[in-house]
Design an enzyme around this catalytic site. Sequence first.
Site, PDB file in Angstrom:
ATOM      1  N   ALA A  69       0.863  -1.175   0.000  1.00  0.00           N
ATOM      2  CA  ALA A  69       0.000   0.000   0.000  1.00  0.00           C
ATOM      3  C   ALA A  69       0.903   1.230   0.000  1.00  0.00           C
ATOM      4  O   ALA A  69       2.065   1.156   0.397  1.00  0.00           O
ATOM      5  CB  ALA A  69      -0.882  -0.014   1.240  1.00  0.00           C
ATOM      6  N   GLY A 112       0.715  -5.132   0.644  1.00  0.00           N
ATOM      7  CA  GLY A 112      -0.415  -5.219  -0.284  1.00  0.00           C
ATOM      8  C   GLY A 112      -0.007  -5.776  -1.649  1.00  0.00           C
ATOM      9  O   GLY A 112      -0.838  -6.337  -2.366  1.00  0.00           O
ATOM     10  N   GLU A 115      -0.099  -9.415  -1.224  1.00  0.00           N
ATOM     11  CA  GLU A 115      -1.519  -9.800  -1.194  1.00  0.00           C
ATOM     12  C   GLU A 115      -2.150  -9.734  -2.587  1.00  0.00           C
ATOM     13  O   GLU A 115      -3.011 -10.545  -2.923  1.00  0.00           O
ATOM     14  CB  GLU A 115      -2.279  -8.892  -0.227  1.00  0.00           C
ATOM     15  CG  GLU A 115      -1.863  -9.110   1.221  1.00  0.00           C
ATOM     16  CD  GLU A 115      -2.431  -8.071   2.156  1.00  0.00           C
ATOM     17  OE1 GLU A 115      -2.192  -6.863   1.904  1.00  0.00           O
ATOM     18  OE2 GLU A 115      -3.113  -8.439   3.112  1.00  0.00           O
TER      19      GLU A 115
HETATM   20  N1  CO8 Z   1       4.552   3.334  -0.204  1.00  0.00           N
HETATM   21  C1  CO8 Z   1       4.966   4.556  -0.627  1.00  0.00           C
HETATM   22  N2  CO8 Z   1       6.166   4.764  -1.212  1.00  0.00           N
HETATM   23  C2  CO8 Z   1       7.002   3.721  -1.346  1.00  0.00           C
HETATM   24  C3  CO8 Z   1       6.639   2.420  -0.926  1.00  0.00           C
HETATM   25  C4  CO8 Z   1       5.343   2.250  -0.322  1.00  0.00           C
HETATM   26  N3  CO8 Z   1       4.907   1.068   0.089  1.00  0.00           N
HETATM   27  N4  CO8 Z   1       7.656   1.587  -1.194  1.00  0.00           N
HETATM   28  C5  CO8 Z   1       8.630   2.337  -1.770  1.00  0.00           C
HETATM   29  N5  CO8 Z   1       8.228   3.616  -1.862  1.00  0.00           N
HETATM   30  C6  CO8 Z   1       8.980   4.751  -2.411  1.00  0.00           C
HETATM   31  C7  CO8 Z   1      10.057   5.226  -1.452  1.00  0.00           C
HETATM   32  O1  CO8 Z   1       9.514   6.074  -0.458  1.00  0.00           O
HETATM   33  C8  CO8 Z   1      10.998   5.928  -2.389  1.00  0.00           C
HETATM   34  O2  CO8 Z   1      10.455   7.203  -2.675  1.00  0.00           O
HETATM   35  P1  CO8 Z   1      11.439   8.514  -2.741  1.00  0.00           P
HETATM   36  O3  CO8 Z   1      12.306   8.241  -3.946  1.00  0.00           O
HETATM   37  O4  CO8 Z   1      10.466   9.630  -2.938  1.00  0.00           O
HETATM   38  O5  CO8 Z   1      12.190   8.536  -1.488  1.00  0.00           O
HETATM   39  C9  CO8 Z   1      10.900   5.090  -3.666  1.00  0.00           C
HETATM   40  O6  CO8 Z   1       9.679   4.367  -3.575  1.00  0.00           O
HETATM   41  C10 CO8 Z   1      12.017   4.104  -3.808  1.00  0.00           C
HETATM   42  O7  CO8 Z   1      12.080   3.357  -2.611  1.00  0.00           O
HETATM   43  P2  CO8 Z   1      13.468   2.985  -1.889  1.00  0.00           P
HETATM   44  O8  CO8 Z   1      14.439   4.094  -2.064  1.00  0.00           O
HETATM   45  O9  CO8 Z   1      13.148   2.558  -0.502  1.00  0.00           O
HETATM   46  O10 CO8 Z   1      13.899   1.753  -2.830  1.00  0.00           O
HETATM   47  P3  CO8 Z   1      14.770   0.466  -2.439  1.00  0.00           P
HETATM   48  O11 CO8 Z   1      14.980  -0.254  -3.719  1.00  0.00           O
HETATM   49  O12 CO8 Z   1      15.957   0.869  -1.617  1.00  0.00           O
HETATM   50  O13 CO8 Z   1      13.818  -0.400  -1.457  1.00  0.00           O
HETATM   51  C11 CO8 Z   1      11.754  -1.493  -0.824  1.00  0.00           C
HETATM   52  C12 CO8 Z   1      12.639  -0.963  -1.970  1.00  0.00           C
HETATM   53  C13 CO8 Z   1      12.470  -2.624  -0.074  1.00  0.00           C
HETATM   54  C14 CO8 Z   1      10.486  -1.989  -1.476  1.00  0.00           C
HETATM   55  C15 CO8 Z   1      11.478  -0.361   0.193  1.00  0.00           C
HETATM   56  O14 CO8 Z   1      11.045   0.781  -0.534  1.00  0.00           O
HETATM   57  C16 CO8 Z   1      10.410  -0.691   1.197  1.00  0.00           C
HETATM   58  O15 CO8 Z   1      10.686  -1.330   2.203  1.00  0.00           O
HETATM   59  N6  CO8 Z   1       9.138  -0.231   0.954  1.00  0.00           N
HETATM   60  C17 CO8 Z   1       8.050  -0.383   1.878  1.00  0.00           C
HETATM   61  C18 CO8 Z   1       7.538  -1.813   1.896  1.00  0.00           C
HETATM   62  C19 CO8 Z   1       6.396  -1.961   2.866  1.00  0.00           C
HETATM   63  O16 CO8 Z   1       6.509  -1.733   4.067  1.00  0.00           O
HETATM   64  N7  CO8 Z   1       5.210  -2.369   2.349  1.00  0.00           N
HETATM   65  C20 CO8 Z   1       4.033  -2.576   3.163  1.00  0.00           C
HETATM   66  C21 CO8 Z   1       3.160  -1.357   3.157  1.00  0.00           C
HETATM   67  S1  CO8 Z   1       1.702  -1.541   4.189  1.00  0.00           S
HETATM   68  C22 CO8 Z   1       0.642  -2.517   3.286  1.00  0.00           C
HETATM   69  O17 CO8 Z   1       0.890  -2.840   2.176  1.00  0.00           O
HETATM   70  C23 CO8 Z   1      -0.656  -3.020   3.928  1.00  0.00           C
HETATM   71  C24 CO8 Z   1      -1.621  -1.911   4.130  1.00  0.00           C
HETATM   72  C25 CO8 Z   1      -2.982  -2.463   4.450  1.00  0.00           C
HETATM   73  C26 CO8 Z   1      -4.033  -1.365   4.433  1.00  0.00           C
HETATM   74  C27 CO8 Z   1      -4.463  -1.046   3.018  1.00  0.00           C
HETATM   75  C28 CO8 Z   1      -5.328   0.208   3.033  1.00  0.00           C
HETATM   76  C29 CO8 Z   1      -4.889   1.254   2.019  1.00  0.00           C
END
Ligand code: CO8
Length: 261
Positions: A69, A112, A115
């Site tokens: 998400a 998500g 999922e």
């Molecule tokens: N949401 C928003 N932005 C994101 C997300 C995300 N899930 N994942 C990555 N981004 C963005 C980063 O903020 C970054 O943006 P910016 O360049 O502006 O700083 C850009 O994408 C690139 O990300 P990274 O620099 O972190 O890239 P890496 O290659 O180093 O890492 C990862 C990639 C491992 C995927 C890392 O970005 C990460 O850990 N992301 C988050 C993963 C996460 O926690 N996902 C779970 C989210 S919660 C969920 O899905 C359940 C919610 C249920 C409720 C649903 C209702 C809406």
Amino acid sequence: PPIDESRVVRVESPADGVRLLRVDRPAARNALSMEVRRQLAGYLGECARSTEVRCVVLAGNPQAFAAGADIKEMADAGTVDMMKRGVLDLWRATAACPKPVIAAVRGYALGGGCELAQLCDIIVAGRSAKFGQPEIKIGIMPGGGGTQRLTAAVGKHKALRYLLTGDVFGADEAFAMGLVSEVVADDAVEPTAIAMACRIAAMPPLAAELIKDVVMRGMDMPLEAALTLETRALHLLFSTRDQKEGMAAFIEKRAPAFTGT
Ligand code: CO8
């Protein structure tokens, strides 16, 4: 530059009968914004209604199938905001496609995104794909079925091991656990998914839909009721032209031509 939310899901037609829906928000690792969710639900609904589409492929880009998400959209939300967003309705509409849906997973499928893969029927993953339900690490929990579908796919003890630690796991581990259908080289993910979709698209579509329907409904039912549903569905197929065609083609030693009637 800010992300252009009007084009976050792309629709491609890689082969006859096959539609590929591509989440395309690479600057955010394909995080599922509300707009991605709306477009996915909308396009899957169109695929469901189209008489041409017989199999759908869901894909992302090389870095991410979807990294979850959109955390930036949720960070300041309260309970009422979350309730009013109607995410669950969009998610249900996405899961409701009666036609076979294949996930082509490259890169991250987290939260998500994991999922989203789980609500597909078949998951083809690249060797370096990364799966996980890291929600707990940011103070929440899965909300798109992960507590249930992951557990159904891999069993309670493996599921809780990953749900409670948020650890990411690779494609081989996902395959060994039963979450993934097939692991292939990263470059081969989309060709493999599309080739499989083509083979499914050449099958009798009513049989394909009923197989999916009985598997999905059967998972929520006692075995006896599910077996009855299976029998009824099988009998129903005997009033389709495709059953006559399939069996006639076998007997006449020729290729069948299925019409979905
Ligand atoms: N949401 C928003 N932005 C994101 C997300 C995300 N899930 N994942 C990555 N981004 C963005 C980063 O903020 C970054 O943006 P910016 O360049 O502006 O700083 C850009 O994408 C690139 O990300 P990274 O620099 O972190 O890239 P890496 O290659 O180093 O890492 C990862 C990639 C491992 C995927 C890392 O970005 C990460 O850990 N992301 C988050 C993963 C996460 O926690 N996902 C779970 C989210 S919660 C969920 O899905 C359940 C919610 C249920 C409720 C649903 C209702 C809406």
